[in-house]
Design a protein around this motif. Sequence first.
Motif, mmCIF file in Angstrom:
data_model
loop_
_atom_site.group_PDB
_atom_site.id
_atom_site.type_symbol
_atom_site.label_atom_id
_atom_site.label_comp_id
_atom_site.label_asym_id
_atom_site.label_seq_id
_atom_site.Cartn_x
_atom_site.Cartn_y
_atom_site.Cartn_z
ATOM 1 N N ALA A 71 39.036 47.769 59.774
ATOM 2 C CA ALA A 71 39.374 48.618 58.621
ATOM 3 C C ALA A 71 39.741 47.769 57.415
ATOM 4 N N TYR A 72 40.465 46.677 57.666
ATOM 5 C CA TYR A 72 40.862 45.791 56.568
ATOM 6 C C TYR A 72 39.630 45.139 55.932
ATOM 7 N N ALA A 74 36.590 46.414 56.025
ATOM 8 C CA ALA A 74 35.726 47.441 55.416
ATOM 9 C C ALA A 74 36.263 47.947 54.082
ATOM 10 N N ASP A 75 37.551 48.293 54.003
ATOM 11 C CA ASP A 75 38.073 48.910 52.770
ATOM 12 C C ASP A 75 39.388 48.322 52.297
ATOM 13 N N GLY A 76 39.844 47.243 52.923
ATOM 14 C CA GLY A 76 41.048 46.569 52.465
ATOM 15 C C GLY A 76 42.346 47.191 52.940
ATOM 16 N N THR A 77 42.277 48.305 53.679
ATOM 17 C CA THR A 77 43.515 48.913 54.196
ATOM 18 C C THR A 77 43.930 48.213 55.482
ATOM 19 N N THR A 301 33.665 53.176 67.308
ATOM 20 C CA THR A 301 34.284 52.097 66.539
ATOM 21 C C THR A 301 34.034 50.760 67.216
#
Length: 601
Positions: A71-72, A74-77, A301
């Motif tokens: 997730a980090y 892919a979108d920085g979160t 996932t």
Amino acid sequence: MDEDIKVDDGFSSGSFEVAALSGRQTAAAVMHDVKPIAGWLVLCAIVSLASVVMLTFAPIFVGRAVDGIAAYIADGTFDAQGFTLSLVLLACFYVGYALFSMLKTFLLNNVMSRHFNNKLRIKMSEKIMRLPVSYIDRTSKGELIERMTDDVSVIGSTVHQIVDLVVTGVFQLGLIVAFAFMQDWHTALVIVGISPVCVFGCIALAKRSEKYFGAYMEHNGKLYSVIEETYSGMKTVRTYGMEKFMQARHADVNGRIRRSGVKGYVIVESLAPLMTFVTLLSFAAVCLIGGYAVYVGAGVTVGAVVSVVMYVQQLESPFGSIANSLGMFQRMRTSAKRIYGMLALPEAESSTATAELACDSVTFEHVTFGYVPDKPIIKDLQLSVKRGEKIAIVGPTGGGKTTIVNLLMRFYDPDEGRILIDGVDTRTLDRDCVRRCFDMVLQDTWLFGGTIAENVAYGADGATREQVEAACRAAYCDGFIGALPKGYDTEITQGAANVSQGQKQLLTIARAFIADRPILILDEATSNVDTRTEILLQRAMDKLMTGRTCFVIAHRLSTIVNADEILVVNNGEIIERGNHTELMRGKGFYADMFDSQYNIM
């Protein structure tokens, strides 16, 4: 059966006799002995279950951590708290798995070695004591030792493996499949597809190994026998230059062990690499299928795929457990049949009745006996002996002299007729009750690994040191004992190599003095000793016979000229009887024997 698995190699002096038990009866016997440790096994199973649960949960948190990283990217979160919690829980589950695994191993090894194996060996030892002497006579010592060591260890190890089969194997496999489906059903289908193939493949290969392990264990028993015969008779082997012959026997049995063992172990050991090969194929399949599912956006996932990959990696553990357990189970079936087949053999028939015997008289009433049916060695023997009489038994080798002693001691019972002590049929009494009448001093002396004092006091419970020393003085062996480094506390070495043949004989006479029983069985053993020791032996035996009823197997006829009655036994029959003067006057078989020994003209 092919040559590699034949077990009748002709090397053993006796085969290992067992009762024919069915597989169901053998399994029931094993379960009966497992019952006392059932609680421990349940505890081990619970601990094993806990370790499996810990290991199975771990991939979930690896997958969550991977999803956090994905997730980090892919979108920085980034969920720092969730990521940290996943790593902490992962560490806790792995530590828990390690601790529970160590505890399981400790419990299983402790229970198996200190409880099950020891008790089974004690049970076998007690059984051997209750079996007829004839069983010991016709059974190889080496094979008995092999059954009490290797076979018992195999059964104990298999009980250990069953816990792994049920918990680590079957239950873990079920957990892996269930948790894999929770992560991704696409990739989990790979596990479902390979599991039946692996399990049934293990079963098929394990069954093929059974006959080879049976032969392997049988040949292993022969090896124990060859080793025992070789080293116990090493002086004879070297005297006759038979080293190469014994080496050839040893090599032949080892070759049979190798051939049968290789075939059995190749089959069993091939299971593990086969499982590894299948697991690696599954590993590749999960990676490809999972990668494709992530790529096409099928709702899978990266973390889920990683978790399933780890579950595939964990498959080696249950498959390996199943393979090892099935291999051990095949070996255990062979070992269990021999052990519990022996434990099921009929024991020596004996009454539990006891009596206070004065041991004043011994009577043989028309006694007939043979070690082999329809081949009697003793035929219609009639004899009556009163207290204090000295009966000598003479005759050629194989004539039946020792057989009479075996019947007196109830090592064997007559096929026909009766043996009476004080008018009581010995078969109606407990064997120990009968044997308390007798002392024995045999030509084949036996000393065990202990001190000289312990050997002399053997069979005389509560004997004091003063009584031991008095018995040794009566047997004329206190002189050489005093010359030993530790006197009465000198340890007898293996095979009693630190005392001479004559000294061993004197010690067994001292043992008879301290037992002080009313009837004496004496197998004269004054040969192969020096003249001084022979004189001491004769004096000691004369003193021991004083006041006792004596049965003397005579080798040197000059030692029994004062016997009250001499029985001349040949081909199982008393062909002459009387005292020395009467027999010499009759100029028969006895007179010829005596003249051949002492008439040099």
